[in-house]
Design an enzyme around this catalytic site. Sequence first.
Site: not given
Ligand code: DGL
Length: 259
Positions: A9-10, A151
């Site tokens: 994930d990001s 975050e």
């Molecule tokens: N958890 C990511 C999603 O589901 C977040 C994306 C982001 O970093 O903007 O879209």
Amino acid sequence: MNNPIGIIDSGVGGLSIASTIVKFLPKESIIYIADSKNCPYGQKSKEEIYRLTQKMADFLVSKDIKLLVVACNTITVTSIDKLRKDYPKLPIVGIVPVLKAASERTKSGKIGIFSTQVTAQSNYQKDLIEKFAKGCQVLNIGSADLVPLIEKVDFEAIDKVLNEELRPFKEAGIDTLALGCSHFPLIKDRIQRILPGVLVLDSAEAVSRQVQRILKHNRILSSSKKPSYNFYTTGDLEQINYFAKELTMNARIERISLP
Ligand code: DGL
């Protein structure tokens, strides 16, 4: 096959999915990467998102994962086809949107989708609305600010933004809200407080079922009695520690930088 499942994930959001996968598949080992240093992805170009995603995928491939879970809507809607092309031998599961479930469970026919801006504006999401939510009134809103605040674990600012950004859903009288960002289940109770009586759905169970199906179909389910959980972050240890604890996930957590 006891090789781990890799999850990307990001940032920390995908932990909401990782914890549900662990409940569904308690014998599976997990390696998770949060690219918190580069989070949010939601306002980056498609090319930049893919470049960063590939670094995480390469890291996990070097750890011999048997399946990759893209626990991020933004990466799924921008990059899943290219990922599947570039890693043809690796089974890849993207986010399974809950729009279909939302359209089946709404009573008023008024549904909300709450995601990042990239996801909200993507054709992927628009096609899903077209396909699954016919006859429903759909309000599709992308948040610019929430992911970085989650975050940072800044709940005061989160509540302020939620009050603003959820107002249109309230005014539209939706009765069902689909969370289209994996970070948002981490603040589900706060969303629910602002939208009492609204059914709030997320993708974690649907993704976990899909992972289970593929592992079974490919005969690569784990038989381990001692699965391991290894989490890596490119950002601060403190934040990933906070959410791992909240989700009662007992993991080894390490900070890394990707080449
Ligand atoms: N958890 C990511 C999603 O589901 C977040 C994306 C982001 O970093 O903007 O879209």
